[in-house]
Scaffold this active site. Sequence first.
Site, PDB file in Angstrom:
ATOM      1  N   SER A 143       0.839  -1.196   0.000  1.00 16.98           N
ATOM      2  CA  SER A 143       0.000   0.000   0.000  1.00 16.98           C
ATOM      3  C   SER A 143       0.874   1.246   0.000  1.00 16.98           C
ATOM      4  CB  SER A 143      -0.881   0.005   1.265  1.00 16.98           C
ATOM      5  OG  SER A 143      -1.421   1.292   1.497  1.00 16.98           O
ATOM      6  N   TYR A 156      -3.128  -0.574  10.159  1.00 19.24           N
ATOM      7  CA  TYR A 156      -3.099  -0.815   8.710  1.00 19.24           C
ATOM      8  C   TYR A 156      -1.706  -0.493   8.156  1.00 19.24           C
ATOM      9  CZ  TYR A 156      -4.491  -0.721   3.790  1.00 19.24           C
ATOM     10  OH  TYR A 156      -4.584  -0.979   2.441  1.00 19.24           O
TER      11      TYR A 156
HETATM   12  P1  NAP Z   1     -12.236  -4.559  -0.010  1.00 19.58           P
HETATM   13  O1  NAP Z   1     -13.046  -3.928  -1.080  1.00 19.58           O
HETATM   14  O2  NAP Z   1     -12.591  -4.323   1.412  1.00 19.58           O
HETATM   15  O3  NAP Z   1     -12.182  -6.145  -0.282  1.00 19.58           O
HETATM   16  C1  NAP Z   1     -11.406  -6.945   0.567  1.00 19.58           C
HETATM   17  C2  NAP Z   1     -11.753  -8.387   0.280  1.00 19.58           C
HETATM   18  O4  NAP Z   1     -11.018  -9.198   1.207  1.00 19.58           O
HETATM   19  C3  NAP Z   1     -13.227  -8.668   0.516  1.00 19.58           C
HETATM   20  O5  NAP Z   1     -13.737  -9.501  -0.480  1.00 19.58           O
HETATM   21  C4  NAP Z   1     -13.245  -9.374   1.863  1.00 19.58           C
HETATM   22  O6  NAP Z   1     -14.262 -10.326   2.013  1.00 19.58           O
HETATM   23  C5  NAP Z   1     -11.914 -10.115   1.806  1.00 19.58           C
HETATM   24  N1  NAP Z   1     -11.484 -10.521   3.134  1.00 19.58           N
HETATM   25  C6  NAP Z   1     -11.425  -9.753   4.254  1.00 19.58           C
HETATM   26  N2  NAP Z   1     -11.012 -10.498   5.296  1.00 19.58           N
HETATM   27  C7  NAP Z   1     -10.809 -11.767   4.823  1.00 19.58           C
HETATM   28  C8  NAP Z   1     -10.384 -13.001   5.409  1.00 19.58           C
HETATM   29  N3  NAP Z   1     -10.095 -13.085   6.702  1.00 19.58           N
HETATM   30  N4  NAP Z   1     -10.313 -14.088   4.615  1.00 19.58           N
HETATM   31  C9  NAP Z   1     -10.620 -14.018   3.298  1.00 19.58           C
HETATM   32  N5  NAP Z   1     -11.013 -12.886   2.675  1.00 19.58           N
HETATM   33  C10 NAP Z   1     -11.114 -11.785   3.440  1.00 19.58           C
HETATM   34  O7  NAP Z   1     -10.717  -4.144  -0.135  1.00 19.58           O
HETATM   35  P2  NAP Z   1      -9.887  -3.661  -1.427  1.00 19.58           P
HETATM   36  O8  NAP Z   1      -9.887  -2.179  -1.460  1.00 19.58           O
HETATM   37  O9  NAP Z   1     -10.317  -4.437  -2.616  1.00 19.58           O
HETATM   38  O10 NAP Z   1      -8.409  -4.088  -0.968  1.00 19.58           O
HETATM   39  C11 NAP Z   1      -7.850  -5.317  -1.399  1.00 19.58           C
HETATM   40  C12 NAP Z   1      -6.409  -5.311  -0.953  1.00 19.58           C
HETATM   41  O11 NAP Z   1      -5.733  -4.171  -1.501  1.00 19.58           O
HETATM   42  C13 NAP Z   1      -6.228  -5.200   0.553  1.00 19.58           C
HETATM   43  O12 NAP Z   1      -5.114  -5.965   0.966  1.00 19.58           O
HETATM   44  C14 NAP Z   1      -5.924  -3.717   0.767  1.00 19.58           C
HETATM   45  O13 NAP Z   1      -5.179  -3.478   1.935  1.00 19.58           O
HETATM   46  C15 NAP Z   1      -5.117  -3.423  -0.456  1.00 19.58           C
HETATM   47  N6  NAP Z   1      -5.089  -2.002  -0.817  1.00 19.58           N
HETATM   48  C16 NAP Z   1      -6.243  -1.342  -1.071  1.00 19.58           C
HETATM   49  C17 NAP Z   1      -6.173   0.015  -1.407  1.00 19.58           C
HETATM   50  C18 NAP Z   1      -7.392   0.822  -1.713  1.00 19.58           C
HETATM   51  O14 NAP Z   1      -7.250   2.052  -1.812  1.00 19.58           O
HETATM   52  N7  NAP Z   1      -8.560   0.230  -1.847  1.00 19.58           N
HETATM   53  C19 NAP Z   1      -4.946   0.648  -1.477  1.00 19.58           C
HETATM   54  C20 NAP Z   1      -3.794  -0.068  -1.167  1.00 19.58           C
HETATM   55  C21 NAP Z   1      -3.876  -1.406  -0.852  1.00 19.58           C
HETATM   56  P3  NAP Z   1     -15.776  -9.871   2.357  1.00 19.58           P
HETATM   57  O15 NAP Z   1     -16.323  -9.371   1.086  1.00 19.58           O
HETATM   58  O16 NAP Z   1     -16.446 -11.122   2.813  1.00 19.58           O
HETATM   59  O17 NAP Z   1     -15.663  -8.820   3.408  1.00 19.58           O
HETATM   60  C1  GCO Z   2      -6.975   5.009   4.461  1.00 20.52           C
HETATM   61  C2  GCO Z   2      -7.146   4.253   3.174  1.00 20.52           C
HETATM   62  C3  GCO Z   2      -5.789   3.929   2.590  1.00 20.52           C
HETATM   63  C4  GCO Z   2      -5.953   3.283   1.241  1.00 20.52           C
HETATM   64  C5  GCO Z   2      -4.701   2.717   0.744  1.00 20.52           C
HETATM   65  C6  GCO Z   2      -3.656   3.727   0.507  1.00 20.52           C
HETATM   66  O1  GCO Z   2      -7.774   4.796   5.383  1.00 20.52           O
HETATM   67  O2  GCO Z   2      -6.047   5.817   4.508  1.00 20.52           O
HETATM   68  O3  GCO Z   2      -7.898   3.067   3.355  1.00 20.52           O
HETATM   69  O4  GCO Z   2      -5.124   3.089   3.496  1.00 20.52           O
HETATM   70  O5  GCO Z   2      -6.873   2.271   1.279  1.00 20.52           O
HETATM   71  O6  GCO Z   2      -4.251   1.648   1.525  1.00 20.52           O
HETATM   72  O7  GCO Z   2      -2.643   3.066  -0.201  1.00 20.52           O
END
Ligand code: NAP
Ligand code: GCO
Length: 342
Positions: A143, A156
């Site tokens: 991230s 986080y």
């Molecule tokens: P999201 O929309 O909240 O989706 C997360 C997924 O992970 C959901 O399908 C959730 O299942 C599943 N999950 C949560 N806990 C779990 C567990 N214990 N076992 C199996 N599955 C589980 O999140 P996202 O934004 O797509 O993020 C995906 C990844 O990218 C994460 O690692 C996040 O930290 C990373 N990331 C996201 C961002 C961003 O800006 N969105 C930025 C940087 C990194 P449910 O649907 O059942 O809840």
């Molecule tokens: C927050 C956001 C961020 C983004 C992402 C940034 O609360 O600041 O969730 O953490 O999701 O991970 O890279």
Amino acid sequence: MFSLNGKTALITGSGRGIGLAIAEAMAHQGANIFLSDINSSVVERAAGELAEQYPNVAVRGLTFDVTDKAQIESAMQTIRDAGNGLQILVNNAGINLREPVADMDDALWQKMLDTNLTSVFRVSRAAFPMLKEKGGKVINLCSLMSEIARPTVSPYASTKGAVRQFTRALATEWAEHNIQVNGIAPGFIATDMNIPLMEDKELNDYIMRHTPAKRWGKPSEVASVAAFLASSKRIKRGAICRGHGPHVGGGLHAALELERGHARARHRGEVLDDAVVVRAQGTLARNRLQAHARLAHEVKRQTARLGAQPAVGRAPLTQEAREHAHPRVAGANCPVREHLEL
Ligand code: NAP
Ligand code: GCO
């Protein structure tokens, strides 16, 4: 160009969001997909839709909680029994429970560690015997918060910082097995995880102001990078990308890097390489070398005007120089700065 034909990929947490987008991108490139999620109805629905969209590849849904060792082992046995092994693992499942440290209980902290960090270790370890059979790829979702932070995201940011280091360490350990391990560092991507941020006007405005692309990222933009990192072409040649990989955040990381430089100069009041940090024109994402060239030119002008010798090393900004310093460097109030520790 980046065919995944004949490869099998497991993407954790792929019932929705970035994980589902990665599954779609890899299916589009020809990979057989194991979608997985903690919620069976979510994963079955997603698997049904993906199988319809890509009838040329095998798509299956696995319901398992990445924090449960027994469920991880059972999922790996299901993949093994399917007969094509596993060549691509995407550790995507993750959560972000936002809480000030002072109010946080152990249970929340532990849940974040278990879901975002320990799961990456456990799922990778469980997949290793299959990955090393034909060589493979591990892609970990790090991230922007692996490197910067803001209030209320300490668990986080801590877990994502650790996943970044784990990725680097694993890359060094598994290279000899022709397994390339990479991280992806998305910025602010529009998924369910970030609905509270998109609804927070001040924070949303800050993010938009400091993101050169002036918009939230899309899951598909992260997915295309994942498909590239998984590309089978490099499984044979041995990947050039190893360790911590690309930022996908619309230039925000670059912009903050430049701000960070100014903030450090302001914090230490330090003279940078004979250069007093003065007004640096141009956009935040300006190439640092260009900014340095401007600083050097400005320093010569300022020094001539002030009649001072260019100071070297730690010298406080002179009052006059401070008046001409870039507002952020001179310590001007920057209300949003308290949001991000640069
Ligand atoms: P999201 O929309 O909240 O989706 C997360 C997924 O992970 C959901 O399908 C959730 O299942 C599943 N999950 C949560 N806990 C779990 C567990 N214990 N076992 C199996 N599955 C589980 O999140 P996202 O934004 O797509 O993020 C995906 C990844 O990218 C994460 O690692 C996040 O930290 C990373 N990331 C996201 C961002 C961003 O800006 N969105 C930025 C940087 C990194 P449910 O649907 O059942 O809840
Ligand atoms: C927050 C956001 C961020 C983004 C992402 C940034 O609360 O600041 O969730 O953490 O999701 O991970 O890279």
